[in-house]
Structure formats: structure tokens, C-alpha cells
Design an enzyme around this catalytic site. Structure first.
Site, PDB file in Angstrom:
ATOM      1  N   LYS A 168      -2.009  -2.623   6.902  1.00 40.58           N
ATOM      2  CA  LYS A 168      -2.457  -3.230   5.839  1.00 40.58           C
ATOM      3  C   LYS A 168      -2.713  -4.949   6.004  1.00 40.58           C
ATOM      4  CE  LYS A 168      -3.238   0.411   2.796  1.00 40.58           C
ATOM      5  NZ  LYS A 168      -2.355   1.705   2.555  1.00 40.58           N
TER       6      LYS A 168
ATOM      7  N   ASP B 259       8.061   3.810   6.108  1.00 36.49           N
ATOM      8  CA  ASP B 259       6.681   3.685   6.144  1.00 36.49           C
ATOM      9  C   ASP B 259       6.402   2.378   5.141  1.00 36.49           C
ATOM     10  OD1 ASP B 259       3.925   3.188   5.567  1.00 36.49           O
ATOM     11  OD2 ASP B 259       3.556   5.447   5.359  1.00 36.49           O
TER      12      ASP B 259
ATOM     13  N   TYR C 162       2.832   8.852   0.514  1.00 35.42           N
ATOM     14  CA  TYR C 162       1.737   9.224   1.554  1.00 35.42           C
ATOM     15  C   TYR C 162       1.949   8.329   2.792  1.00 35.42           C
ATOM     16  CZ  TYR C 162      -3.407   8.484   2.870  1.00 35.42           C
ATOM     17  OH  TYR C 162      -4.439   8.368   3.581  1.00 35.42           O
TER      18      TYR C 162
HETATM   19  C1  LIG Z   1      -2.543   3.157   3.290  1.00 33.23           C
HETATM   20  C2  LIG Z   1      -1.265   3.727   3.857  1.00 33.23           C
HETATM   21  C3  LIG Z   1      -1.116   4.313   4.911  1.00 33.23           C
HETATM   22  C4  LIG Z   1      -2.278   4.696   5.980  1.00 33.23           C
HETATM   23  O1  LIG Z   1      -2.812   3.540   6.286  1.00 33.23           O
HETATM   24  P1  LIG Z   1      -4.708   3.612   6.762  1.00 33.23           P
HETATM   25  O2  LIG Z   1      -4.669   2.452   7.298  1.00 33.23           O
HETATM   26  O3  LIG Z   1      -5.363   3.843   5.662  1.00 33.23           O
HETATM   27  O4  LIG Z   1      -4.665   4.738   7.673  1.00 33.23           O
HETATM   28  C5  LIG Z   1       0.035   5.035   5.200  1.00 33.23           C
HETATM   29  N1  LIG Z   1       1.130   4.867   4.715  1.00 33.23           N
HETATM   30  C6  LIG Z   1       0.995   4.190   3.352  1.00 33.23           C
HETATM   31  C7  LIG Z   1       2.548   3.780   2.735  1.00 33.23           C
HETATM   32  C8  LIG Z   1      -0.027   3.359   2.943  1.00 33.23           C
HETATM   33  O5  LIG Z   1      -0.090   2.725   1.965  1.00 33.23           O
END
Ligand SMILES: *Cc1c(COP(=O)(O)O)cnc(C)c1O
Length: 433
Positions: A268, A240, A145
């Protein structure tokens, strides 16, 4: 058994004015049944709902609260920043300080730009990769994701997996066609597709340790070979690390596995509980961004002084001696205890874990290495497990396709209570089966 009267009341009000009653789908508890708890406050390892129930929290706002809730140092930094004004839409010293911290801790990041969410950061990184290479296609992996924007909402994990909408409505065919999706950990297939598509391929993006289909570990050399084949074919590699950054180690998965991506996406933890995201990498690539280069990207609240102050305070505390050793030790105790209960109660489950990040998969498989393996899980069993733990005061991620997090504030007492609750839950569950 707790009383959830107020949560139920607020949720029914919420559903009238907010789609599904929530501002992010997994919060709605659709996958596990029941209704979501409305939260009143949180402190350290504990979260309290509006009916006055207390829980040991392993969601930690989906990762950011690695220092526990309402950390004094972070609150002080935030309060100090707020008194000076909450947003200026102009540069501040604090932004530079956070950027310096990030570039010092992540050698692959020479320059970094701050945004307001992980979604925005991943989206901007993809645009930059396309702008820099002049190519349009991207490779992503099933169950990874990267936020909810169109080109990466194809076979995404997290909420998308929870709700069985691997590809969202509203994503155009054209966009989906530019996204090639491959099974995680399948290096042969990935190498083959990269070689075949190299003329059209801007980048490969992945969570180096996927945590949005539950926690899945990369197989030996998967990341190293991916680095090699992307370099050989002139395709950018994007990690990511929105979850893994500052989580699996200060320097993220790239530090743990010794692999340097071209671009990194963060979020995060770097906002210490405030909305933030960041993407960065080699200066030569980052310099393609506006105003120096032709790739446009902007944000009214980007580098917000309050969020940035929370992030700096969080990172500085994480940099103190032994933080990650302690997190590792306490999570090790927890996972060892849980594993023993699984064996003792004769259940079929696998726990995947790295550092303070873990998922319990209710599967009869011995190993969980990709989205296909995750799909073998018994979701009914997961839902019963989740509800059982909640009734015992343990607040876990309400979906099989999510990770759980441990903070620096979780104590051995909390861990032992959790293991005890797990044993009760599994034993009762066996009876009802
Ligand atoms: C949470 C998450 C996102 C998106 O971040 P948001 O601040 O919720 O938009 C993207 N990549 C990963 C791996 C995530 O866990």
C-alpha cells in the site's frame, strides 16, 4: 441528492465483461446496496465521480494515498522516472534506495525484497517461513486479512468477511488443514496452541493492528506475549503491516508497540499509489531466498522503477517533521466530533481508532476486540449510515469490515463537514427506524 446516471451506465457495461463489474469484490457495494461510483479523478482529500459529484475521501485507495491524491511531489517523481523507461527487468539504483529507506526505518528488517502486491508479499513470506523452519503449519487470526492466496484465505476479513465466505471455494482441504485459525487478542489460547504445535509450526502471521475486520486494537501485552512465546518455541513471528506500515507511525505498529517481528510484510503506502508489496526481516532468514538460498520467489515487474519512485517520494515526504502528529491531531478532531454525535443522537456505536485509521462499529457492545465482537454489528444500520454519508458527499469504506483513512490533506473544514454530515445522517436514520 446526487445524480449517478453515468456511474450506473458504466457499471451495467462493466458487469457484461468483468465478473460482478469490479476487479476487487468490496468495490461492488454489495454490502451496502446501491451501485459503485465510477471515479473520474481525485485531488488532495477529494474524489470526483463520472457524474461530476465531489466527495471527501476516507478510502484513499484503501490506504496508499496517505499524502492525499495526485500529490505534486509524487507525480513529479513518477513522471521523471517514466521518462527514463517504465520497466527493465534488471536492477536499478532506485530499488536499492527504497530498500535502504525501509531497512533504516524498520530496525527488524535487515533485508527486504520488493514484489508487486501485498498478497504476493504475504504469500512469499509464508513460503520463506516454511522453507526456513522446515515446518508446514501456520497460525493466523480470525478476521485478519493477508491477501487472497490459498493458505491465508481461511477465516479472512475484508471482502471475505463482507461476503460471508470466511473460507473461499477453491482452497483445498490440505491447505486449509495447515492453517490454524485463532481468535485475535486471546493470548492464553494462542500460547497453548503454539506450545502444542511447536514441532509442526512454521510461523504465526497477524496484522498487529487488524484493519480488515474494521480497526481492532491489540489488548495490553498481546503483541509482547506473542513475541515471547513464539521466540521461546522457535516459531517465526510475521507482522503483516501492509496497512499499518507507514500509517500508524513511520515505523508501523512494531514501532508503536515496541515489538520486533522476524519478518514484516509491507505494501500500500510504500508504492505511493502504484502496485507494490515488500517482505523483509532478519538477514539470516531472508538469505534463504533464491538466488542465495533454496526458497524460490520471483517477479517480472518486481521493484518496478515507476512504483519504486512513487514509494520513495511518499516515504520522504512522510519523514518530514510532524507529519504523524498532524495526522493524529486531525483524526483526533474527527473521531472526537463523531463520538459526540453518537452520544448526542443516542445511537449505539463504538469507534476504534489508532493514528489516522478508524472504524465506526454499529454495535451495542461497549468494546470491539475480535471478530466475534465485530460480528455483533448491525449491518443494516451500517448500510444506511454509509448511504446517508455518501448522499452528503462523504466517501467511506463500503463495508462494516473495513477501515477508513485520513490523509495529510484533510483539513479542519473537511472534518467539520464530515461531522455535520454524520449528525444529519444519524438523525434521519433514527426517523426511518
Ligand atoms: C491490502 C492488504 C493485503 C493485500 O495487499 P494487495 O496489494 O491488495 O494484494 C495484505 N495484507 C493486509 C493487511 C492488507 O490490508
Amino acid at each position: 441528492m446526487q445524480n449517478w446516471i453515468n456511474s450506473k451506465k458504466y457499471f451495467s457495461e462493466a458487469k457484461k465483461v468483468i465478473p460482478g463489474g469490479v476487479n476487487s469484490p468490496v468495490r461492488a457495494y454489495v454490502a451496502v446496496g446501491g451501485e459503485p461510483l465510477f471515479i473520474e479523478r481525485a485531488k488532495g482529500a477529494y474524489i470526483y465521480d463520472v457524474d461530476g459529484n465531489k466527495y471527501i475521501d476516507y478510502v484513499l485507495s484503501w490506504g496508499p494515498m496517505i499524502l492525499g491524491h495526485s500529490n505534486e511531489t509524487v507525480l513529479k517523481a513518477v513522471s521523471k522516472a517514466m521518462k527514463k523507461g517504465t520497466s527493465f527487468g534488471a536492477p536499478t539504483k532506485k530499488e536499492v534506495e527504497l530498500a535502504k529507506l525501509i531497512t533504516e526505518i524498520y530496525p527488524s528488517i535487515e533485508k527486504v525484497r520488493l514484489v508487486s502486491s501485498g498478497t504476493e508479499a504475504a504469500m512469499s513470506a509464508i513460503r520463506l517461513a516454511r522453507g526456513y523452519t522446515g515446518r508446514e503449519k501456520i497460525i493466523k487470526f480470525e478476521g485478519c486479512y493477508h491477501g487472497h492466496f490459498d493458505s491465508l484465505l481461511v477465516k479472512a476479513g475484508s471482502g471475505a468477511a463482507t461476503f460471508g465466505v470466511p473460507s473461499s471455494k477453491g482452497v483445498t482441504k490440505g491447505i486449509a488443514q495447515d492453517t490454524i485459525t485463532l481468535p485475535f487478542n486471546d493470548i492464553e489460547k494462542t500460547e497453548e496452541v503454539i506450545r502444542r504445535e511447536r514441532e509442526n509450526l512454521a510461523c504465526v502471521i497477524l496484522e498487529p493492528v487488524p484493519a480488515n475486520m474494521g480497526v481492532v486494537l491489540p489488548k495490553d501485552n498481546f503483541l509482547k506475549r506473542l513475541r515471547q512465546v513464539t521466540s521461546e518455541n522457535n516459531v517465526l513471528l510475521i507482522f503483516d503491516e501492509v496497512i499499518t506500515g507507514f500509517r500508524v507511525a513511520l515505523g508501523g505498529a512494531q514501532e508503536v508497540f515496541g515489538v520486533k517481528p522476524d519478518l514484516t510484510v509491507l505494501g500500500k503506502i510504500i508504492g505511493g499509489g502504484f502496485p507494490i508489496g515488500a517482505f523483509g526481516g532478519r538477514a539470516e532468514i531472508m538469505d534463504e531466498l533464491s538466488p542465495d538460498g533454496p526458497v524460490y520467489q520471483a517477479g517480472t515487474l518486481s521493484g518496478n522503477p515507476v512504483a519504486v519512485s512513487a514509494g520513495i517520494a511518499t516515504i520522504k515526504e512522510l519523514m518530514e517533521k510532524d507529519t504523524y502528529e498532524k495526522l493524529d491531531k486531525i483524526t483526533g478532531e474527527l473521531v472526537t466530533g463523531l463520538s459526540k454525535i453518537i452520544v448526542k443522537t443516542n445511537h449505539e456505536a463504538v469507534i476504534n481508532r489508532i493514528g489516522s485509521l478508524f472504524t465506526i462499529f454499529f454495535s451495542d457492545k461497549n468494546e470491539i476486540y475480535d471478530y466475534n465482537d465485530v460480528s455483533s454489528c448491525d449491518l443494516k444500520k451500517f448500510a444506511e449510515f454509509f448511504q446517508g454519508m455518501l448522499a452528503h458527499g462523504i466517501y467511506l469504506a463500503p463495508s462494516q469490515f473495513e477501515a477508513n483513512f485520513v490523509s495529510t490533506k484533510h483539513s479542519s473544514v473537511d472534518i467539520n463537514k464530515t461531522i455535520e454530515a454524520f449528525e444529519h445522517t444519524l438523525r434521519r436514520e433514527k426517523k426511518t427506524y
